[in-house]
Design an enzyme around this catalytic site. Structure first.
Site, short mmCIF file in Angstrom:
data_model
loop_
_atom_site.label_atom_id
_atom_site.label_comp_id
_atom_site.label_asym_id
_atom_site.label_seq_id
_atom_site.Cartn_x
_atom_site.Cartn_y
_atom_site.Cartn_z
N ASP A 126 38.85 61.32 70.95
CA ASP A 126 39.12 60.00 70.38
C ASP A 126 40.39 60.06 69.54
O ASP A 126 40.51 60.90 68.65
CB ASP A 126 37.94 59.54 69.53
N TYR A 128 43.53 57.68 67.38
CA TYR A 128 43.54 56.84 66.17
C TYR A 128 44.83 56.05 66.16
O TYR A 128 45.52 55.98 65.16
CB TYR A 128 43.45 57.81 64.98
N HIS A 133 44.23 49.39 62.03
CA HIS A 133 42.95 50.02 61.67
C HIS A 133 43.19 51.23 60.76
O HIS A 133 42.51 51.40 59.75
CB HIS A 133 42.22 50.45 62.94
N ARG A 142 41.32 56.10 50.97
CA ARG A 142 42.36 56.72 50.12
C ARG A 142 43.33 55.63 49.66
O ARG A 142 44.43 55.50 50.21
CB ARG A 142 43.16 57.76 50.93
N GLU A 198 33.18 50.24 66.82
CA GLU A 198 34.64 50.32 66.85
C GLU A 198 35.12 49.83 68.21
O GLU A 198 34.68 50.33 69.25
CB GLU A 198 35.14 51.75 66.58
N GLU A 200 37.51 49.81 71.06
CA GLU A 200 38.54 50.71 71.58
C GLU A 200 38.69 50.52 73.08
O GLU A 200 37.79 50.03 73.75
CB GLU A 200 38.16 52.19 71.33
N ASP A 232 32.94 53.10 69.86
CA ASP A 232 32.71 54.34 69.13
C ASP A 232 31.81 54.02 67.92
O ASP A 232 32.29 53.84 66.80
CB ASP A 232 34.07 54.91 68.68
N ARG A 236 29.13 54.84 58.77
CA ARG A 236 30.16 54.95 57.73
C ARG A 236 29.69 55.73 56.51
O ARG A 236 30.50 56.37 55.83
CB ARG A 236 30.61 53.55 57.29
N GLN A 239 29.94 59.27 57.46
CA GLN A 239 31.37 59.60 57.60
C GLN A 239 32.00 59.87 56.23
O GLN A 239 32.74 60.85 56.05
CB GLN A 239 32.08 58.44 58.29
N TYR A 243 33.30 63.80 56.12
CA TYR A 243 34.54 63.88 56.91
C TYR A 243 35.57 64.87 56.37
O TYR A 243 36.47 65.27 57.10
CB TYR A 243 35.15 62.49 57.11
N LYS A 252 29.80 60.13 64.20
CA LYS A 252 30.39 59.55 65.41
C LYS A 252 29.71 59.97 66.70
O LYS A 252 29.90 59.33 67.73
CB LYS A 252 31.87 59.98 65.50
N THR A 256 28.07 56.83 72.12
CA THR A 256 29.29 56.09 72.42
C THR A 256 29.00 55.25 73.66
O THR A 256 28.44 55.77 74.63
CB THR A 256 30.47 57.05 72.71
N THR A 359 40.32 52.58 67.20
CA THR A 359 40.01 51.17 66.98
C THR A 359 41.28 50.34 67.01
O THR A 359 42.25 50.64 66.33
CB THR A 359 39.31 50.99 65.63
N GLU A 373 36.15 47.05 58.35
CA GLU A 373 37.31 46.24 57.99
C GLU A 373 36.93 44.77 57.79
O GLU A 373 37.39 44.13 56.84
CB GLU A 373 38.37 46.33 59.11
CA CA Z 1 37.08 55.82 66.83
#
Ligand code: CA
Length: 426
Positions: A126, A128, A133, A142, A198, A200, A232, A236, A239, A243, A252, A256, A359, A373
């Protein structure tokens, strides 16, 4: 990218004797995606979607209606010439009414059939590349550094889990997971609370490369067998806790969902577009990732959508609510750049490997491709027509992803639905 031209299979005047294919939003005769299906109580077999029907490929050989039709889709993935021949033959067969009487017995109502994964997926990666996103999620995780310094130099990706990929329609069991609220003293192991989707695109690898032999960017297109939708599913809360430092893991890999039809690069020829230019001041990619013809035609003119229906909405006969409308143009890197980067260290890609784009959110709130989001990290609930609210998914919720390619002067095609419903944790 080699010069690619539309041909008679894209002719907007071409129509099928399969009545449901005429004006079909997903599978008109200009699409002809391939896949694996089972008629009721029968074994899986290769087929091509046409309108609300599926034409069974192997039976056509015995009937003298097709030649060089593979028994195994692996060959269709691995051999561009075979894929093109199949498309030309099916377009001819399904648009000429003189074949109707002999070919009609080999049609199956798609609604009565089971759709399978089209390939044994050896590996799943996967990426990004949805830059909006990446920015939105970066801000949540962050706030001081939403986009890390590597983002505009390297197509960021991680190795996913092939074993838990399922075709559209297979329910998703809410996972249990280890989570720790920011203000909690210790972690807990509970059904996840922040379950998300997600939006995708999936990219199917075609012939691939031998170990130690990178794929030049000019050769990337011939290594792509097709496209699908990919959800996906993401936990959260898991995650956020797991992560760092190695990236996504159990947040994740529990499930899927993909749309089961392989929409071929040939079907998408009219819907290629220039890759949007990089904003001023962005770095120029290193030369192994740069190809002028890829920049000229490596983009995809595909509209993407997400809808949600809840148990209460279905009980009240309310239609699914549109949560998001996005577009494949929000990819910061092209599909060819992704494939080339993946193989650039000599990593071998094999037929039927699957790559997710990441995403594909747009720049506005109504084009975001995840609830993370859409609800601003769970702070702003979404109100549904049933007067329910959602920040993340509840049991019974059903998420549908859609994709439609369109271009002036051509018949629009779709990917078919990528849908699944959430079941309670076990
Ligand atoms: Ca993804």
């Amino acid at each position: 990218m080699p010069s690619i031209r539309s041909d008679e299979t894209h002719d907007p005047k071409r129509t099928s004797w399969v009545v449901s294919a005429r004006g079909h939003a997903e599978f008109p005769v200009q699409n002809l995606p391939f896949g694996m299906f089972s008629p009721p109580d029968e074994a899986p077999r290769p087929g091509v979607a046409i309108g609300d029907e599926i034409i069974e490929l192997q039976a056509l050989i015995a009937a003298g209606l097709a030649r060089d039709v593979p028994g195994d889709l692996r060959d269709v993935f691995a051999t561009p010439a075979l894929r093109k021949s199949l498309r030309t033959q099916m377009s001819h067969l399904l648009s000429n009414s003189r074949y109707r009487d002999t070919a009609e017995p080999y049609l199956h109502h798609a609604a009565d059939c089971i759709l399978h994964l089209p390939a044994t997926i050896g590996d799943y990666t996967d990426f990004y590349v949805g830059i909006h996103h990446a920015m939105n999620v970066g801000k949540l995780f962050r706030p001081d550094a939403p986009l890390l310094p590597n983002y505009k130099h390297v197509p960021i990706g991680y190795h996913g889990r092939a074993s838990s990929i399922r075709p559209s329609g297979v329910p998703v069991v809410r996972p249990n997971g280890q989570t720790k609220a920011p203000d909690a003293e210790a972690p807990v192991f509970v059904p996840v609370k922040r379950l998300d989707f997600e939006l995708e695109l999936g990219v199917w690898i075609g012939q691939g490369n031998a170990l130690g032999h990178p794929i030049a960017i000019a050769d990337a297109p011939q290594n792509i067998a097709g496209f699908c939708l990919l959800n996906d599913w993401s936990a959260r809360d898991v995650q956020a806790w797991e992560y760092q430092p190695l990236g996504p893991f159990l947040a994740k890999n529990f499930h899927t969902t993909i749309s089961p039809w392989v929409v071929t690069p040939e079907a998408l020829i009219p819907f290629r577009s220039p890759q949007p230019p990089r904003p001023e001041g962005d770095p120029h990619p290193l030369s192994y990732l740069w190809d002028e013809s890829d920049q000229a035609a490596g983009g995809l003119n595909i509209e993407l959508g997400v809808t949600l229906s809840t148990e209460a909405m279905r009980a009240q006969n309310l239609p699914a609510q549109v949560l998001s409308q996005s577009h494949a143009r929000h990819m910061y890197w092209t599909v060819a750049q992704i494939v080339t980067h993946h193989a650039s260290n000599g990593c071998d890609l094999t037929p039927g490997d699957l790559i997710g784009t990441g995403t594909l959110s747009g720049p506005t709130i109504d084009s975001c491709g995840s609830l993370l989001e859409l609800s601003d990290g769970g702070k702003t609930p979404i109100t549904l027509p049933s007067d329910e609210t959602r920040t993340f998914l509840m049991d019974g919720d059903e998420v549908t992803l859609t994709a439609h390619a369109s271009a002036k002067g051509f018949v629009s095609i779709g990917f078919g639905a990528c849908v699944a419903r959430i079941l309670p944790a076990r």
